[in-house]
Scaffold this motif. Structure first.
Motif, PDB file in Angstrom:
ATOM      1  N   PHE A   1      -9.875   7.685  -5.440  1.00 45.49           N
ATOM      2  CA  PHE A   1      -8.532   7.097  -5.354  1.00 45.49           C
ATOM      3  C   PHE A   1      -7.645   6.092  -4.246  1.00 45.49           C
ATOM      4  O   PHE A   1      -6.868   4.967  -4.654  1.00 45.49           O
ATOM      5  N   GLU A   2      -7.457   6.677  -3.447  1.00 42.66           N
ATOM      6  CA  GLU A   2      -6.776   6.042  -2.450  1.00 42.66           C
ATOM      7  C   GLU A   2      -7.365   5.059  -1.858  1.00 42.66           C
ATOM      8  O   GLU A   2      -6.459   3.781  -1.168  1.00 42.66           O
ATOM      9  N   HIS A   3      -8.539   5.102  -1.868  1.00 43.47           N
ATOM     10  CA  HIS A   3      -9.862   4.323  -1.330  1.00 43.47           C
ATOM     11  C   HIS A   3      -8.843   2.888  -1.722  1.00 43.47           C
ATOM     12  O   HIS A   3      -9.859   2.107  -1.772  1.00 43.47           O
TER      13      HIS A   3
ATOM     14  N   ALA B   1       1.012   7.519  -6.120  1.00 40.09           N
ATOM     15  CA  ALA B   1      -0.425   7.809  -6.651  1.00 40.09           C
ATOM     16  C   ALA B   1      -0.403   9.054  -6.047  1.00 40.09           C
ATOM     17  O   ALA B   1      -1.342  10.539  -6.317  1.00 40.09           O
TER      18      ALA B   1
ATOM     19  N   LEU C   1      -6.008   5.244   6.465  1.00 40.71           N
ATOM     20  CA  LEU C   1      -7.159   5.234   4.802  1.00 40.71           C
ATOM     21  C   LEU C   1      -8.696   5.460   5.129  1.00 40.71           C
ATOM     22  O   LEU C   1      -8.941   4.489   6.194  1.00 40.71           O
TER      23      LEU C   1
ATOM     24  N   LEU D   1      -6.259  -2.618  -9.450  1.00 32.80           N
ATOM     25  CA  LEU D   1      -5.936  -1.003  -9.767  1.00 32.80           C
ATOM     26  C   LEU D   1      -5.556  -0.877 -11.461  1.00 32.80           C
ATOM     27  O   LEU D   1      -5.977   0.803 -10.771  1.00 32.80           O
TER      28      LEU D   1
ATOM     29  N   VAL E   1     -14.758   7.447 -10.035  1.00 33.60           N
ATOM     30  CA  VAL E   1     -13.210   7.107  -9.367  1.00 33.60           C
ATOM     31  C   VAL E   1     -12.308   6.899 -10.946  1.00 33.60           C
ATOM     32  O   VAL E   1     -11.939   6.164 -11.355  1.00 33.60           O
ATOM     33  N   ASP E   2     -11.268   7.993 -10.856  1.00 32.27           N
ATOM     34  CA  ASP E   2     -10.585   7.579 -11.868  1.00 32.27           C
ATOM     35  C   ASP E   2      -9.040   7.900 -11.603  1.00 32.27           C
ATOM     36  O   ASP E   2      -9.092   8.662 -10.350  1.00 32.27           O
ATOM     37  N   ARG E   3      -7.920   7.287 -12.526  1.00 31.93           N
ATOM     38  CA  ARG E   3      -6.383   8.600 -12.135  1.00 31.93           C
ATOM     39  C   ARG E   3      -6.750   9.598 -11.749  1.00 31.93           C
ATOM     40  O   ARG E   3      -5.750  10.395 -11.536  1.00 31.93           O
ATOM     41  N   THR E   4      -7.570  11.000 -12.431  1.00 31.85           N
ATOM     42  CA  THR E   4      -7.411  12.450 -12.512  1.00 31.85           C
ATOM     43  C   THR E   4      -9.085  12.345 -11.366  1.00 31.85           C
ATOM     44  O   THR E   4      -8.870  13.729 -11.069  1.00 31.85           O
ATOM     45  N   ARG E   5      -9.715  11.819 -11.361  1.00 32.33           N
ATOM     46  CA  ARG E   5     -10.710  12.347 -10.595  1.00 32.33           C
ATOM     47  C   ARG E   5     -11.240  10.830  -9.269  1.00 32.33           C
ATOM     48  O   ARG E   5     -11.045  10.382  -9.252  1.00 32.33           O
ATOM     49  N   ASP E   6     -12.075  12.135  -7.956  1.00 35.63           N
ATOM     50  CA  ASP E   6     -12.440  11.562  -6.934  1.00 35.63           C
ATOM     51  C   ASP E   6     -13.127  11.945  -6.708  1.00 35.63           C
ATOM     52  O   ASP E   6     -14.283  12.939  -6.811  1.00 35.63           O
TER      53      ASP E   6
ATOM     54  N   LEU F   1       1.335  -1.272  -0.171  1.00 36.38           N
ATOM     55  CA  LEU F   1       0.592  -0.139  -0.125  1.00 36.38           C
ATOM     56  C   LEU F   1       0.779   1.629   0.024  1.00 36.38           C
ATOM     57  O   LEU F   1       0.590   1.665  -0.801  1.00 36.38           O
TER      58      LEU F   1
ATOM     59  N   LEU G   1       2.008   0.506 -10.712  1.00 36.61           N
ATOM     60  CA  LEU G   1       0.775  -0.962  -9.562  1.00 36.61           C
ATOM     61  C   LEU G   1       1.460  -2.101 -10.269  1.00 36.61           C
ATOM     62  O   LEU G   1       1.748  -3.255  -9.239  1.00 36.61           O
TER      63      LEU G   1
ATOM     64  N   LEU H   1       2.088   1.906  -3.879  1.00 37.80           N
ATOM     65  CA  LEU H   1       0.975   2.416  -4.019  1.00 37.80           C
ATOM     66  C   LEU H   1      -0.025   3.886  -3.554  1.00 37.80           C
ATOM     67  O   LEU H   1       0.427   4.659  -5.004  1.00 37.80           O
ATOM     68  N   LEU H   2       0.947   4.035  -2.596  1.00 29.13           N
ATOM     69  CA  LEU H   2      -0.046   4.813  -2.246  1.00 29.13           C
ATOM     70  C   LEU H   2       1.281   6.839  -2.713  1.00 29.13           C
ATOM     71  O   LEU H   2       0.792   7.521  -2.711  1.00 29.13           O
TER      72      LEU H   2
ATOM     73  N   LEU I   1      -6.952   1.654  -4.807  1.00 35.19           N
ATOM     74  CA  LEU I   1      -5.527   0.947  -4.129  1.00 35.19           C
ATOM     75  C   LEU I   1      -5.696   0.197  -2.506  1.00 35.19           C
ATOM     76  O   LEU I   1      -5.031  -0.562  -2.741  1.00 35.19           O
TER      77      LEU I   1
ATOM     78  N   THR J   1      -2.542  10.948  -0.009  1.00 36.50           N
ATOM     79  CA  THR J   1      -1.917  10.719  -1.543  1.00 36.50           C
ATOM     80  C   THR J   1      -1.149  12.601  -1.516  1.00 36.50           C
ATOM     81  O   THR J   1      -0.288  13.007  -1.992  1.00 36.50           O
TER      82      THR J   1
ATOM     83  N   ARG K   1       0.594  10.945  -9.921  1.00 41.82           N
ATOM     84  CA  ARG K   1      -1.027   9.783 -10.656  1.00 41.82           C
ATOM     85  C   ARG K   1      -1.652  10.587 -11.562  1.00 41.82           C
ATOM     86  O   ARG K   1      -2.177   9.810 -12.863  1.00 41.82           O
ATOM     87  N   THR K   2      -0.888  12.098 -12.286  1.00 41.67           N
ATOM     88  CA  THR K   2      -0.915  12.520 -13.357  1.00 41.67           C
ATOM     89  C   THR K   2      -0.176  12.911 -14.595  1.00 41.67           C
ATOM     90  O   THR K   2       0.102  13.014 -15.639  1.00 41.67           O
TER      91      THR K   2
ATOM     92  N   PHE L   1       2.516   4.734 -14.975  1.00 39.66           N
ATOM     93  CA  PHE L   1       1.672   4.640 -13.784  1.00 39.66           C
ATOM     94  C   PHE L   1       1.326   3.002 -13.224  1.00 39.66           C
ATOM     95  O   PHE L   1       1.597   2.458 -12.393  1.00 39.66           O
TER      96      PHE L   1
END
Lengths: 283, 283
Positions: free
Chosen positions: B36-38, A17, A283, B13, B25-30, A10, A40, A13-14, B40, A196, A27-28, A36
């Motif tokens: 996102f971390e949830h 991210a 988390l 992942l 939720v995706d790489r750029t959106r929460d 974890l 993972l 991953l964090l 992961l 993150t 993450r971007t 990325f």
């Protein structure tokens, strides 16, 4: 509750991210050949080596297994340095995850552990600088071919790390009781927001504090110092809070120049693991 | 080579890392309370349940364990539906990951498996619609309290899934040989670019094909149909290639409206697992 081996994954991953994390995959941001998704997959692949460490296996064997698993993906080296910190920390968490116990774990490493470390280089390409001439037979890039020389000289993995300081701040963690890793954990616990976001903010603070040794080895001391000075300016002015675009621009610029503060990321990953294990980051 | 349980976690992942993935939720959106971390952490936490399935444990127990582990993080339900697909698929991969074997895995489920499924609801809040009045004693929201009624009626987990169709396209996968999951895997294999880009593109194609049942249950059939029609327009015009901003805008709009096509994401995760296991998608 996650197991220590789960918390280690974890943490990996964090770490990746977190964004913006100037110069690194985040993450971007992807690098041209390192995406990325490779991180993972590297975190997933490291499982059995981390579980070996949690089960009490020798540090060198656990590390070699973790690297072998990490390198299953084609992105090649994603988390070599981070795992070099995480494996002994996971091993320490069997009794207590403290600087003193972590120190004793690394001090008790053997020549066989050093051999495991060298064999890990057979599985992955890691950027390292040329060793001094007197150490040529122990150039890590020789991988398992260097193992006889290790036994001849009777060098433990701790000795190998000790020889790598200065010039490698992952090795430096081994000989300083993981001081910057524990400091990063402390900062992660005291930062605000999602994990993150904390990872990104602590990344900047760690980068601001000492020139990144991977950057220094690849691009020279001057570039490494310049990167740290700029990180310090952004950190001191709390730019992530007041002018996040300035940090984003810095991140984009470093990616464009191919300047990747990988050692800093390794220390943040170690700090994330410690904070997760200590439950000061949830988390 | 990753183990099936590792590929399942990697699928979770890669699924969440795909972007733009309209509404989720995706790489750029929460989402406001779901980050996102949830996801992961959910993927890491699902480990032991997935390993139980890989080791041949009963589907219901493995699923309950996976959900219990997934829900360790505070984001609550991240991957319930995806795991309801992945657990039997991982179980099938013990002999062969084909529609026929997956079908026999789910057809062989028992009342005890159904009890495991119901107990999983004790660990997590999952959005579900009211059941028909005749099924009130089997409302999944009763969790383990519904187990006596299950045994009384002699319903297997397959029967429970069968009763949930129509209205739940995860359940529909169970009774159709996982047809959309295998189709998604086929598309993932034939798409271009990094795995996360493929995940985003296949997400759009799956969403374009049938109204998302989670959206229908939360926001009504009309909204679900509208979302699918717009996804179809974007997909048919290859907007991800020609006008990616249009897809980004659609993604932002759905997030703002709180419209999350979660069932579509579940099917993409299942497809990612199949493609990874078949090595038609490599990282």
């Amino acid at each position: 509750m996650y197991t220590p081996a789960q918390n280690a994954r974890l943490a990996l991953l964090l770490e990746v991210a977190g964004t913006p994390k100037p110069g690194n995959v985040d993450r971007t941001r992807d690098l041209p050949d390192l995406h990325f998704e490779h991180f993972l997959a590297g975190a997933v692949g490291a499982q059995s080596g981390l579980e070996m460490a949690a089960d009490g296996a020798a540090v060198g064997s656990a590390f070699e297994r973790a690297i072998d698993g990490m390198a299953t993906q084609r992105g090649d080296n994603t988390q070599f340095g981070a795992l070099l910190l995480l494996v002994p920390l996971v091993r320490a968490s069997r009794s207590e995850l403290s600087p003193a116990v972590a120190e004793s774990v690394v001090e008790e490493t053997t020549v066989a552990d050093a051999a495991g470390f060298y064999r890990a280089f057979d599985h992955v390409d890691v950027f390292v600088d040329d060793p001094p001439a007197s150490m040529d037979d122990l150039d890590v890039r020789r991988g398992s071919d260097a193992v006889p020389a290790l036994f001849e000289r009777g060098l433990t993995l701790y000795d190998v790390m000790d020889h790598s300081v200065p010039g490698d701040d992952v090795a430096r963690e081994w000989v300083t009781g993981f001081d910057r890793s524990f400091l990063a954990a402390h900062r992660l616990a005291n930062a605000d927001g999602p994990a993150t976001d904390r990872a990104a903010s602590v990344f900047l603070s760690v980068l601001a504090e000492r020139p990144d040794t991977l950057v220094a080895n690849r691009h020279g001391e001057t570039v490494a110092r310049e990167v740290t000075d700029r990180a310090a300016e952004l950190h001191d002015s709390n730019a992530l809070g007041t002018d996040p675009d300035a940090v984003e621009r810095f991140a984009d610029e470093l990616v464009e120049r191919g300047v990747n503060p990988g050692t800093t990321a390794d220390i943040v990953a170690a700090g994330l693991f410690i904070a997760l294990e200590h439950e000061t980051l949830e988390l």
